[in-house]
Design a protein around this motif. Structure first.
Motif, PDB file in Angstrom:
ATOM      1  N   ILE A   6       0.910  -1.242  -0.018  1.00  0.00           N
ATOM      2  CA  ILE A   6       0.099  -0.067   0.056  1.00  0.00           C
ATOM      3  C   ILE A   6       0.979   1.304   0.004  1.00  0.00           C
ATOM      4  CG2 ILE A   6      -1.985   1.133   1.109  1.00  0.00           C
ATOM      5  CD1 ILE A   6      -2.495  -1.765   0.409  1.00  0.00           C
ATOM      6  N   VAL A   7       0.758   1.980  -1.072  1.00  0.00           N
ATOM      7  CA  VAL A   7       1.498   3.140  -1.231  1.00  0.00           C
ATOM      8  C   VAL A   7       0.779   4.425  -0.980  1.00  0.00           C
ATOM      9  CG1 VAL A   7       3.056   4.622  -2.670  1.00  0.00           C
ATOM     10  CG2 VAL A   7       2.966   1.993  -3.078  1.00  0.00           C
ATOM     11  N   ILE A   8       1.128   5.179   0.105  1.00  0.00           N
ATOM     12  CA  ILE A   8       0.101   6.133   0.665  1.00  0.00           C
ATOM     13  C   ILE A   8       0.694   7.451   0.521  1.00  0.00           C
ATOM     14  CG2 ILE A   8      -1.081   7.116   2.842  1.00  0.00           C
ATOM     15  CD1 ILE A   8      -0.672   3.903   3.981  1.00  0.00           C
ATOM     16  N   ASP A   9       0.021   8.295  -0.084  1.00  0.00           N
ATOM     17  CA  ASP A   9      -0.088   9.818  -0.567  1.00  0.00           C
ATOM     18  C   ASP A   9       1.490  10.419  -0.988  1.00  0.00           C
ATOM     19  OD1 ASP A   9      -2.263   9.904   0.578  1.00  0.00           O
ATOM     20  OD2 ASP A   9      -1.933  10.736   2.452  1.00  0.00           O
ATOM     21  N   VAL A  10       2.257   9.501  -1.708  1.00  0.00           N
ATOM     22  CA  VAL A  10       3.305   9.779  -2.292  1.00  0.00           C
ATOM     23  C   VAL A  10       3.151  10.807  -3.610  1.00  0.00           C
ATOM     24  CG1 VAL A  10       5.837   9.188  -2.894  1.00  0.00           C
ATOM     25  CG2 VAL A  10       4.553   7.800  -1.578  1.00  0.00           C
ATOM     26  N   GLN A  11       2.594  11.919  -3.399  1.00  0.00           N
ATOM     27  CA  GLN A  11       2.146  12.743  -4.166  1.00  0.00           C
ATOM     28  C   GLN A  11       2.638  14.316  -4.307  1.00  0.00           C
ATOM     29  OE1 GLN A  11      -1.542  12.172  -1.922  1.00  0.00           O
ATOM     30  NE2 GLN A  11      -2.101  14.400  -2.060  1.00  0.00           N
ATOM     31  N   GLU A  12       2.575  14.666  -5.318  1.00  0.00           N
ATOM     32  CA  GLU A  12       3.207  16.076  -5.717  1.00  0.00           C
ATOM     33  C   GLU A  12       2.823  17.208  -4.406  1.00  0.00           C
ATOM     34  OE1 GLU A  12       5.573  17.024  -7.427  1.00  0.00           O
ATOM     35  OE2 GLU A  12       5.926  14.963  -8.460  1.00  0.00           O
ATOM     36  N   VAL A  49      -2.639   5.086  -3.237  1.00  0.00           N
ATOM     37  CA  VAL A  49      -3.589   5.871  -2.535  1.00  0.00           C
ATOM     38  C   VAL A  49      -3.053   7.295  -2.513  1.00  0.00           C
ATOM     39  CG1 VAL A  49      -4.932   6.087  -0.391  1.00  0.00           C
ATOM     40  CG2 VAL A  49      -4.199   3.886  -0.906  1.00  0.00           C
ATOM     41  N   LEU A  50      -4.167   8.223  -2.990  1.00  0.00           N
ATOM     42  CA  LEU A  50      -3.898   9.439  -3.020  1.00  0.00           C
ATOM     43  C   LEU A  50      -4.683  10.443  -1.826  1.00  0.00           C
ATOM     44  CD1 LEU A  50      -3.604  10.197  -6.906  1.00  0.00           C
ATOM     45  CD2 LEU A  50      -1.760  10.005  -5.104  1.00  0.00           C
ATOM     46  N   GLY A  51      -3.830  11.286  -1.119  1.00  0.00           N
ATOM     47  CA  GLY A  51      -4.814  12.036  -0.173  1.00  0.00           C
ATOM     48  C   GLY A  51      -5.751  13.181  -0.955  1.00  0.00           C
ATOM     49  N   SER A  52      -6.825  13.648  -0.608  1.00  0.00           N
ATOM     50  CA  SER A  52      -7.586  14.763  -1.558  1.00  0.00           C
ATOM     51  C   SER A  52      -8.463  15.326  -0.362  1.00  0.00           C
ATOM     52  CB  SER A  52      -8.224  14.232  -2.360  1.00  0.00           C
ATOM     53  OG  SER A  52      -9.097  15.066  -3.072  1.00  0.00           O
ATOM     54  N   GLY A 111       4.995   5.158   2.514  1.00  0.00           N
ATOM     55  CA  GLY A 111       4.234   6.392   2.041  1.00  0.00           C
ATOM     56  C   GLY A 111       4.808   7.778   2.818  1.00  0.00           C
ATOM     57  N   ILE A 112       3.930   8.875   2.676  1.00  0.00           N
ATOM     58  CA  ILE A 112       3.853  10.045   3.361  1.00  0.00           C
ATOM     59  C   ILE A 112       2.723  10.219   4.115  1.00  0.00           C
ATOM     60  CG2 ILE A 112       4.368  12.620   3.193  1.00  0.00           C
ATOM     61  CD1 ILE A 112       5.435  11.884   0.563  1.00  0.00           C
ATOM     62  N   ARG A 113       2.768  10.592   5.303  1.00  0.00           N
ATOM     63  CA  ARG A 113       3.593  10.971   6.407  1.00  0.00           C
ATOM     64  C   ARG A 113       3.679   9.788   7.334  1.00  0.00           C
ATOM     65  NH1 ARG A 113       4.502  16.935   7.020  1.00  0.00           N
ATOM     66  NH2 ARG A 113       3.091  17.968   5.717  1.00  0.00           N
ATOM     67  N   THR A 114       4.831   9.519   7.853  1.00  0.00           N
ATOM     68  CA  THR A 114       5.079   8.535   8.709  1.00  0.00           C
ATOM     69  C   THR A 114       4.078   8.371   9.737  1.00  0.00           C
ATOM     70  OG1 THR A 114       7.411   8.609   8.381  1.00  0.00           O
ATOM     71  CG2 THR A 114       6.807   7.332  10.125  1.00  0.00           C
ATOM     72  N   GLU A 115       3.939   9.289  10.430  1.00  0.00           N
ATOM     73  CA  GLU A 115       3.127   9.269  11.866  1.00  0.00           C
ATOM     74  C   GLU A 115       1.648   9.619  11.509  1.00  0.00           C
ATOM     75  OE1 GLU A 115       3.582  13.463  10.909  1.00  0.00           O
ATOM     76  OE2 GLU A 115       4.814  11.919  10.692  1.00  0.00           O
TER      77      GLU A 115
END
Length: 193
Positions: A6-12, A49-52, A111-115
């Motif tokens: 699961i790759v989370i929020d590694v987004q521009e 997964v992208l955060g929006s 992914g981003i953010r760790t915590e």
């Protein structure tokens, strides 16, 4: 056991925030790609997964064009790209149903953010019964200023004030909080050999 990365929020979006120059893992794309390559070689599932935050007017508002994978990340046809509006990758997506339908019982989280989004996803995944590997060096975070610091100080000043948590401190705290409770802490080297 069937596994999914699961790759989370590694987004521009993150590259457009003032704190990005203080990020713990500037080469996050390389680390994620190592995990993606290993998962594909092992015929494991990869889910992006992208955060929006639609309508927010921030870098997380899709209308501004930053809610897209960072340059250098390339999903293959058939690899789902989900968009979430909550911190964890489950609550506002079909991730749980997708994983269940594919028989997945083990997750690797990066992914981003760790915590924040990564740790929250790992905790919820554990509660849902998944075995979780947390790829600690394929997550990234930035300093967290003391919540009692003056709100009008510029971020670059806040970063250097006493009470600000450094990325190293945040990652260590996450490692302690998750290990043996919600996830097994692993490095990219451990997960790709």
């Amino acid at each position: 056991m069937t596994t999914a990365l699961i790759v989370i929020d590694v987004q521009e979006s993150f590259r457009h925030l003032p704190d990005w120059k203080h990020v713990s893992e500037p080469d996050i794309v390389h680390q994620v790609n190592r995990l993606v390559d290993a998962a594909r070689e092992r015929e494991q599932h990869v889910v992006w997964v992208l955060g929006s935050r639609p309508g927010a007017g921030t870098v997380f508002d899709p209308a501004l064009g930053h809610v897209r994978l960072m340059e250098g990340l390339h999903p293959l046809q058939g690899e789902p790209v989900l968009t979430k509006t909550a911190h964890n990758a489950f609550t506002t997506t079909s991730l749980h149903q997708l994983l269940t339908a594919r028989g997945v019982r083990r997750l690797t989280v990066c992914g981003i953010r760790t915590e924040q989004c990564c740790e929250t996803t790992a905790r919820l995944a554990s509660d849902l019964g998944f075995e979780v590997d947390f790829a600690i060096d394929a997550t990234a975070t930035t300093p967290i200023p003391d919540p009692d610091a003056p709100a009008d100080l510029p971020y670059d000043e806040l970063v250097h004030r006493p009470g600000t948590l450094t990325p190293s401190e945040i990652i260590t705290r996450t490692r302690y909080a998750l290990s043996g409770r919600f996830a097994t802490i692993r490095t990219v080297d451990q997960l790709t050999r």
